[in-house]
Design a protein around this motif. Structure first.
Motif, PDB file in Angstrom:
ATOM      1  N   ASP A   1      -8.334  -5.273   6.960  1.00 34.22           N
ATOM      2  CA  ASP A   1      -9.779  -5.404   7.203  1.00 34.22           C
ATOM      3  C   ASP A   1     -10.419  -4.129   7.722  1.00 34.22           C
ATOM      4  O   ASP A   1     -11.571  -3.847   7.421  1.00 34.22           O
ATOM      5  N   ARG A   2      -9.702  -3.366   8.521  1.00 36.49           N
ATOM      6  CA  ARG A   2     -10.296  -2.166   9.119  1.00 36.49           C
ATOM      7  C   ARG A   2     -10.253  -0.957   8.187  1.00 36.49           C
ATOM      8  O   ARG A   2     -10.745   0.106   8.539  1.00 36.49           O
ATOM      9  N   ALA A   3      -9.665  -1.107   7.010  1.00 41.08           N
ATOM     10  CA  ALA A   3      -9.547   0.012   6.074  1.00 41.08           C
ATOM     11  C   ALA A   3     -10.766   0.091   5.163  1.00 41.08           C
ATOM     12  O   ALA A   3     -11.063  -0.842   4.432  1.00 41.08           O
ATOM     13  N   GLY A   4     -11.436   1.235   5.210  1.00 46.33           N
ATOM     14  CA  GLY A   4     -12.555   1.477   4.317  1.00 46.33           C
ATOM     15  C   GLY A   4     -12.145   2.273   3.090  1.00 46.33           C
ATOM     16  O   GLY A   4     -12.933   2.489   2.191  1.00 46.33           O
ATOM     17  N   ALA A   5     -10.884   2.701   3.070  1.00 45.34           N
ATOM     18  CA  ALA A   5     -10.383   3.480   1.942  1.00 45.34           C
ATOM     19  C   ALA A   5      -8.921   3.147   1.707  1.00 45.34           C
ATOM     20  O   ALA A   5      -8.144   3.017   2.650  1.00 45.34           O
ATOM     21  N   VAL A   6      -8.581   3.000   0.445  1.00 46.80           N
ATOM     22  CA  VAL A   6      -7.185   2.910   0.018  1.00 46.80           C
ATOM     23  C   VAL A   6      -7.021   3.945  -1.082  1.00 46.80           C
ATOM     24  O   VAL A   6      -7.754   3.940  -2.064  1.00 46.80           O
ATOM     25  N   VAL A   7      -6.073   4.843  -0.871  1.00 46.95           N
ATOM     26  CA  VAL A   7      -5.779   5.868  -1.871  1.00 46.95           C
ATOM     27  C   VAL A   7      -4.384   5.595  -2.402  1.00 46.95           C
ATOM     28  O   VAL A   7      -3.438   5.411  -1.620  1.00 46.95           O
ATOM     29  N   GLY A   8      -4.272   5.556  -3.709  1.00 49.07           N
ATOM     30  CA  GLY A   8      -2.987   5.284  -4.337  1.00 49.07           C
ATOM     31  C   GLY A   8      -2.575   6.385  -5.285  1.00 49.07           C
ATOM     32  O   GLY A   8      -3.402   7.132  -5.802  1.00 49.07           O
ATOM     33  N   PHE A   9      -1.274   6.463  -5.508  1.00 53.18           N
ATOM     34  CA  PHE A   9      -0.699   7.426  -6.444  1.00 53.18           C
ATOM     35  C   PHE A   9       0.410   6.731  -7.206  1.00 53.18           C
ATOM     36  O   PHE A   9       1.189   5.976  -6.635  1.00 53.18           O
ATOM     37  N   SER A  10       0.485   7.018  -8.487  1.00 52.69           N
ATOM     38  CA  SER A  10       1.601   6.535  -9.289  1.00 52.69           C
ATOM     39  C   SER A  10       2.109   7.669 -10.150  1.00 52.69           C
ATOM     40  O   SER A  10       1.372   8.237 -10.961  1.00 52.69           O
ATOM     41  N   GLY A  11       3.376   8.027  -9.949  1.00 56.55           N
ATOM     42  CA  GLY A  11       4.051   8.987 -10.816  1.00 56.55           C
ATOM     43  C   GLY A  11       4.629   8.214 -11.982  1.00 56.55           C
ATOM     44  O   GLY A  11       5.466   7.326 -11.792  1.00 56.55           O
TER      45      GLY A  11
ATOM     46  N   ASP B   1       6.726   3.849 -17.501  1.00 56.65           N
ATOM     47  CA  ASP B   1       7.139   3.177 -16.265  1.00 56.65           C
ATOM     48  C   ASP B   1       6.676   3.986 -15.056  1.00 56.65           C
ATOM     49  O   ASP B   1       6.606   5.209 -15.090  1.00 56.65           O
ATOM     50  N   HIS B   2       6.424   3.278 -13.962  1.00 57.84           N
ATOM     51  CA  HIS B   2       6.047   3.917 -12.703  1.00 57.84           C
ATOM     52  C   HIS B   2       7.324   4.297 -11.959  1.00 57.84           C
ATOM     53  O   HIS B   2       8.125   3.431 -11.614  1.00 57.84           O
ATOM     54  N   ALA B   3       7.495   5.587 -11.697  1.00 61.52           N
ATOM     55  CA  ALA B   3       8.689   6.078 -11.008  1.00 61.52           C
ATOM     56  C   ALA B   3       8.488   6.151  -9.499  1.00 61.52           C
ATOM     57  O   ALA B   3       9.407   5.869  -8.729  1.00 61.52           O
ATOM     58  N   LEU B   4       7.317   6.550  -9.068  1.00 61.37           N
ATOM     59  CA  LEU B   4       6.985   6.662  -7.648  1.00 61.37           C
ATOM     60  C   LEU B   4       5.589   6.091  -7.452  1.00 61.37           C
ATOM     61  O   LEU B   4       4.641   6.495  -8.135  1.00 61.37           O
ATOM     62  N   VAL B   5       5.479   5.141  -6.530  1.00 61.45           N
ATOM     63  CA  VAL B   5       4.180   4.559  -6.204  1.00 61.45           C
ATOM     64  C   VAL B   5       3.972   4.691  -4.702  1.00 61.45           C
ATOM     65  O   VAL B   5       4.869   4.380  -3.915  1.00 61.45           O
ATOM     66  N   ALA B   6       2.797   5.170  -4.329  1.00 61.03           N
ATOM     67  CA  ALA B   6       2.454   5.335  -2.917  1.00 61.03           C
ATOM     68  C   ALA B   6       1.010   4.887  -2.727  1.00 61.03           C
ATOM     69  O   ALA B   6       0.168   5.096  -3.606  1.00 61.03           O
ATOM     70  N   ALA B   7       0.746   4.279  -1.584  1.00 57.95           N
ATOM     71  CA  ALA B   7      -0.623   3.906  -1.237  1.00 57.95           C
ATOM     72  C   ALA B   7      -0.791   4.029   0.274  1.00 57.95           C
ATOM     73  O   ALA B   7       0.131   3.738   1.035  1.00 57.95           O
ATOM     74  N   VAL B   8      -1.972   4.482   0.665  1.00 58.14           N
ATOM     75  CA  VAL B   8      -2.299   4.649   2.077  1.00 58.14           C
ATOM     76  C   VAL B   8      -3.680   4.040   2.309  1.00 58.14           C
ATOM     77  O   VAL B   8      -4.611   4.297   1.537  1.00 58.14           O
ATOM     78  N   ALA B   9      -3.786   3.248   3.357  1.00 59.82           N
ATOM     79  CA  ALA B   9      -5.069   2.679   3.747  1.00 59.82           C
ATOM     80  C   ALA B   9      -5.496   3.288   5.072  1.00 59.82           C
ATOM     81  O   ALA B   9      -4.670   3.524   5.959  1.00 59.82           O
TER      82      ALA B   9
ATOM     83  N   GLU C   1      -1.250  -4.721  -0.822  1.00 63.52           N
ATOM     84  CA  GLU C   1      -0.416  -4.935   0.357  1.00 63.52           C
ATOM     85  C   GLU C   1      -0.726  -3.973   1.501  1.00 63.52           C
ATOM     86  O   GLU C   1      -0.568  -4.333   2.665  1.00 63.52           O
ATOM     87  N   VAL C   2      -1.188  -2.766   1.205  1.00 64.92           N
ATOM     88  CA  VAL C   2      -1.440  -1.785   2.259  1.00 64.92           C
ATOM     89  C   VAL C   2      -2.818  -1.971   2.906  1.00 64.92           C
ATOM     90  O   VAL C   2      -3.028  -1.598   4.039  1.00 64.92           O
ATOM     91  N   TRP C   3      -3.730  -2.597   2.194  1.00 68.43           N
ATOM     92  CA  TRP C   3      -5.098  -2.755   2.696  1.00 68.43           C
ATOM     93  C   TRP C   3      -5.122  -3.695   3.895  1.00 68.43           C
ATOM     94  O   TRP C   3      -4.342  -4.629   4.010  1.00 68.43           O
TER      95      TRP C   3
ATOM     96  N   ILE D   1       4.134  -0.569   5.703  1.00 73.12           N
ATOM     97  CA  ILE D   1       4.165  -1.880   5.072  1.00 73.12           C
ATOM     98  C   ILE D   1       5.388  -2.008   4.180  1.00 73.12           C
ATOM     99  O   ILE D   1       6.035  -3.046   4.141  1.00 73.12           O
ATOM    100  N   LEU D   2       5.727  -0.932   3.481  1.00 71.70           N
ATOM    101  CA  LEU D   2       6.897  -0.923   2.611  1.00 71.70           C
ATOM    102  C   LEU D   2       7.347   0.513   2.431  1.00 71.70           C
ATOM    103  O   LEU D   2       6.517   1.407   2.252  1.00 71.70           O
ATOM    104  N   ALA D   3       8.649   0.724   2.447  1.00 77.24           N
ATOM    105  CA  ALA D   3       9.256   2.020   2.129  1.00 77.24           C
ATOM    106  C   ALA D   3      10.629   1.697   1.582  1.00 77.24           C
ATOM    107  O   ALA D   3      11.525   1.310   2.329  1.00 77.24           O
TER     108      ALA D   3
END
Length: 162
Positions: A49-59, A114-122, A45-47, A28-30
């Motif tokens: 309809d078929r996603a039952g899980a979204v895992v995110g990380f913020s450094g 501040d957020h230096a690295l943000v990642a999310a996976v659905a 943005e990563v979610w 979706i974004l890189a």
């Protein structure tokens, strides 16, 4: 199939007649950004309809490193870094065929908090989302040529990752 019949879904949450998606279509974004990043934005943005899980990380920029007070950071990216972060995202999407991927790394001056690295996976399932997000973060840190300069409270500074 009529409108009244429920649609059959496979374990990944995909219907049998849904078109195949190439890994790059699930990125979706890189990107690298000199603008503030938002974990909430990444998750929305990563979610799908078929996603039952979204895992995110913020450094997030912290106020210390190895016992020394830190005032701020600066991130500098090699000219190939944008291509590298995009390749990492595609590699994760290829390794995990049902995930959607969102990843961004800040460049420039950052302040504490501040957020230096943000990642999310659905994904349809949490285990795959956790694993893919962890690998996305680790590969981004390992493979994307970005260097961190730390500015300490005593006036000294240090390059990390160079």
């Amino acid at each position: 199939m009529s409108a009244e019949e429920p649609q059959s879904l496979n374990q990944a949450g995909l219907s049998a007649d849904e078109p195949f998606e190439f890994p790059q279509e699930r990125v979706i974004l890189a990107e690298l950004s000199d603008q503030p990043l938002s974990l909430t934005q990444a998750e929305v943005e990563v979610w799908a309809d078929r996603a039952g899980a979204v895992v995110g990380f913020s450094g997030i920029v912290r106020n210390h490193d190895h016992g020394q007070p830190v005032d701020r950071l600066s991130y500098t990216a090699h000219p190939s870094a944008a291509e590298a972060i995009a390749q990492v995202a595609v590699d994760i999407a290829a390794r995990f065929p049902t995930v959607r991927v969102w990843v961004a790394h800040r460049v420039g001056q950052l302040e504490i908090g501040d957020h230096a690295l943000v990642a999310a996976v659905a994904s349809a399932h949490r285990a795959e989302a956790f694993q893919a997000c962890a690998e996305l973060v680790e590969q981004t840190k390992d493979q994307v040529p970005i260097w961190k300069e730390q500015f300490f409270s005593d006036g000294t500074r240090e390059w990390v990752g160079s």
